[in-house]
Scaffold this active site. Structure first.
Site, PDB file in Angstrom:
ATOM      1  N   SER A 139       0.852  -1.194   0.000  1.00  0.00           N
ATOM      2  CA  SER A 139       0.000   0.000   0.000  1.00  0.00           C
ATOM      3  C   SER A 139       0.884   1.239   0.000  1.00  0.00           C
ATOM      4  O   SER A 139       2.020   1.199   0.494  1.00  0.00           O
ATOM      5  CB  SER A 139      -0.879  -0.002   1.255  1.00  0.00           C
ATOM      6  N   TYR A 152      -1.638  -0.419  10.581  1.00  0.00           N
ATOM      7  CA  TYR A 152      -1.753  -0.829   9.176  1.00  0.00           C
ATOM      8  C   TYR A 152      -0.584  -0.284   8.361  1.00  0.00           C
ATOM      9  O   TYR A 152       0.046  -1.008   7.593  1.00  0.00           O
ATOM     10  CB  TYR A 152      -3.082  -0.333   8.598  1.00  0.00           C
TER      11      TYR A 152
HETATM   12  N1  LIG Z   1      -8.976  -1.311  -0.626  1.00  0.00           N
HETATM   13  C1  LIG Z   1      -8.007  -0.407  -0.524  1.00  0.00           C
HETATM   14  O1  LIG Z   1      -8.245   0.822  -0.480  1.00  0.00           O
HETATM   15  C2  LIG Z   1      -6.574  -0.871  -0.495  1.00  0.00           C
HETATM   16  C3  LIG Z   1      -5.563   0.080  -0.730  1.00  0.00           C
HETATM   17  C4  LIG Z   1      -4.235  -0.331  -0.698  1.00  0.00           C
HETATM   18  C5  LIG Z   1      -3.928  -1.654  -0.426  1.00  0.00           C
HETATM   19  N2  LIG Z   1      -4.927  -2.554  -0.189  1.00  0.00           N
HETATM   20  C6  LIG Z   1      -4.559  -3.939   0.112  1.00  0.00           C
HETATM   21  O2  LIG Z   1      -5.136  -4.795  -0.848  1.00  0.00           O
HETATM   22  C7  LIG Z   1      -5.341  -6.088  -0.284  1.00  0.00           C
HETATM   23  C8  LIG Z   1      -6.753  -6.557  -0.596  1.00  0.00           C
HETATM   24  O3  LIG Z   1      -7.669  -5.623  -0.050  1.00  0.00           O
HETATM   25  P1  LIG Z   1      -9.154  -5.468  -0.612  1.00  0.00           P
HETATM   26  O4  LIG Z   1      -9.396  -4.028  -0.869  1.00  0.00           O
HETATM   27  O5  LIG Z   1      -9.400  -6.448  -1.676  1.00  0.00           O
HETATM   28  O6  LIG Z   1      -9.981  -5.847   0.714  1.00  0.00           O
HETATM   29  P2  LIG Z   1     -11.153  -6.932   0.953  1.00  0.00           P
HETATM   30  O7  LIG Z   1     -12.152  -6.874  -0.131  1.00  0.00           O
HETATM   31  O8  LIG Z   1     -11.589  -6.733   2.363  1.00  0.00           O
HETATM   32  O9  LIG Z   1     -10.380  -8.322   0.794  1.00  0.00           O
HETATM   33  C9  LIG Z   1      -9.530  -8.817   1.784  1.00  0.00           C
HETATM   34  C10 LIG Z   1      -9.245 -10.267   1.482  1.00  0.00           C
HETATM   35  O10 LIG Z   1      -8.354 -10.768   2.508  1.00  0.00           O
HETATM   36  C11 LIG Z   1      -8.920 -11.947   3.040  1.00  0.00           C
HETATM   37  N3  LIG Z   1      -8.601 -12.083   4.461  1.00  0.00           N
HETATM   38  C12 LIG Z   1      -8.778 -11.160   5.438  1.00  0.00           C
HETATM   39  N4  LIG Z   1      -8.438 -11.693   6.628  1.00  0.00           N
HETATM   40  C13 LIG Z   1      -8.054 -12.978   6.383  1.00  0.00           C
HETATM   41  C14 LIG Z   1      -7.619 -14.046   7.202  1.00  0.00           C
HETATM   42  N5  LIG Z   1      -7.544 -13.930   8.545  1.00  0.00           N
HETATM   43  N6  LIG Z   1      -7.293 -15.220   6.631  1.00  0.00           N
HETATM   44  C15 LIG Z   1      -7.403 -15.373   5.281  1.00  0.00           C
HETATM   45  N7  LIG Z   1      -7.805 -14.400   4.451  1.00  0.00           N
HETATM   46  C16 LIG Z   1      -8.136 -13.222   4.998  1.00  0.00           C
HETATM   47  C17 LIG Z   1     -10.423 -11.799   2.861  1.00  0.00           C
HETATM   48  O11 LIG Z   1     -11.045 -13.078   2.771  1.00  0.00           O
HETATM   49  P3  LIG Z   1     -11.992 -13.762   3.896  1.00  0.00           P
HETATM   50  O12 LIG Z   1     -12.700 -12.678   4.633  1.00  0.00           O
HETATM   51  O13 LIG Z   1     -12.875 -14.644   3.076  1.00  0.00           O
HETATM   52  O14 LIG Z   1     -11.042 -14.533   4.738  1.00  0.00           O
HETATM   53  C18 LIG Z   1     -10.495 -11.124   1.498  1.00  0.00           C
HETATM   54  O15 LIG Z   1     -10.427 -12.082   0.471  1.00  0.00           O
HETATM   55  C19 LIG Z   1      -5.043  -5.959   1.202  1.00  0.00           C
HETATM   56  O16 LIG Z   1      -3.751  -6.451   1.477  1.00  0.00           O
HETATM   57  C20 LIG Z   1      -5.100  -4.446   1.431  1.00  0.00           C
HETATM   58  O17 LIG Z   1      -4.291  -4.061   2.514  1.00  0.00           O
HETATM   59  C21 LIG Z   1      -6.238  -2.197  -0.228  1.00  0.00           C
END
Ligand SMILES: NC(=O)c1ccc[n+]([C@@H]2O[C@H](COP(=O)([O-])OP(=O)(O)OC[C@H]3O[C@@H](n4cnc5c(N)ncnc54)[C@H](OP(=O)(O)O)[C@@H]3O)[C@@H](O)[C@H]2O)c1
Length: 265
Positions: A139, A152
């Site tokens: 990120s 975070y």
């Molecule tokens: N959205 C943003 O603004 C943003 C910006 C920069 C970086 N990111 C990064 O992008 C990545 C994906 O984020 P996203 O936006 O796609 O969020 P999201 O829709 O909430 O997806 C998060 C994913 O991580 C999995 N996860 C969470 N806790 C887990 C656990 N304990 N064990 C296994 N899997 C787990 C969730 O699956 P389950 O709940 O099914 O386990 C889900 O598939 C993250 O690393 C986040 O930090 C996001």
């Protein structure tokens, strides 16, 4: 030998979108997350639409030994992994000392420990085959402390530094590693899980498609840290000439994640 791309966090958001993208490129997949139903539904869709092999590995990455279990799952089924996509992760918004301790520890385990442990498990076979790539979804928050997202931003700084260091350790091995470092993305689930009021974010929120394009840039090029948008690149460039204190103050304003005023401030 037919290889597999392993994607953590494939049940929703960016991970799910990346699963669709790699499937459309003809990659066989191993999908990892906790939500078995979502993973099974996605796997069935991708098998049908792309004619690929898809395995579902339902695993809580906050469990101690989770990486070993995921690795064992692939070993038992004879699934050679040539792309590891560490995408699972979550944020917690609010003031650090008020954060629920158990959730904080889970964030450390998912955002940091699982990323490092999975990378350590899968690298040796990639090195032996002189073929493979590790893709970490970090990120922009990893480039400076973000008030209101202290844990975070620290966890993503870990991923950024780990990626940079390993990119040098892996030189000449035939294996690459890179990290995609997006700013805020359009994914309400991410903000609701974080308890982050999206309306307080000051910077533009990008489509998850910018991450897909950034992953392609990483696969095609040699960059180690990939900033998806022009604004992301500008923000990191400006940091070079800006006192750290100001950089952190700006991050505070842009993210709008800190509790302000009253006894919370
Ligand atoms: N959205 C943003 O603004 C943003 C910006 C920069 C970086 N990111 C990064 O992008 C990545 C994906 O984020 P996203 O936006 O796609 O969020 P999201 O829709 O909430 O997806 C998060 C994913 O991580 C999995 N996860 C969470 N806790 C887990 C656990 N304990 N064990 C296994 N899997 C787990 C969730 O699956 P389950 O709940 O099914 O386990 C889900 O598939 C993250 O690393 C986040 O930090 C996001």
């Amino acid at each position: 030998m037919s290889f597999y791309t392993l994607i953590t966090g494939a049940s929703t958001g960016i991970g799910r979108r990346l699963a669709e993208e790699f499937a459309s490129m003809g990659d066989n997949l191993v999908l990892v997350a906790r939500s078995q139903d979502k993973l099974e539904t996605l796997a069935a869709e991708l098998r049908r639409s792309c004619g690929i092999e898809v395995q579902v590995c339902c695993q809580d990455l906050a469990e101690v030994g989770a990486a070993l279990k995921v690795f064992g799952f692939c070993e038992e089924r004879g699934l050679p992994i040539d792309k590891l996509v560490n995408c699972a992760g979550f944020s917690i918004a609010g003031n650090f000392e008020r954060m629920d301790e158990e959730t904080f520890v889970q964030m450390v385990l998912v955002n940091m420990v699982a990323v490092a442990a999975l990378t350590r498990r899968f690298l040796p076979a990639m090195r032996a085959r002189r073929r493979g790539v590790v893709i970490n979804i970090a990120s922009l928050a990893g480039f400076q402390g973000v008030p209101g997202m202290a844990g975070y931003s620290a966890s993503k700084a870990f991923v950024v530094n780990l990626t940079e260091a390993l990119s040098v350790e892996l030189q000449g091995t035939g294996v690459r590693i890179f990290a995609v470092c997006p700013s805020f993305l359009d994914n309400d689930l991410f903000y609701s899980r974080a308890g982050h009021d999206r309306s307080r974010i000051v910077t533009p929120v990008s489509s998850p498609e910018v991450v897909v394009k950034a992953v392609h840039r990483g696969l095609d090029g040699k960059q180690v840290l990939i900033l998806p948008t022009v604004l992301d690149r500008l923000m990191v460039f400006v940091q070079r000439f800006t006192p750290r204190k100001i950089v952190v103050l700006l991050a505070d304003i842009f993210a709008g994640a800190r509790e302000r005023g009253g006894s919370n401030g």
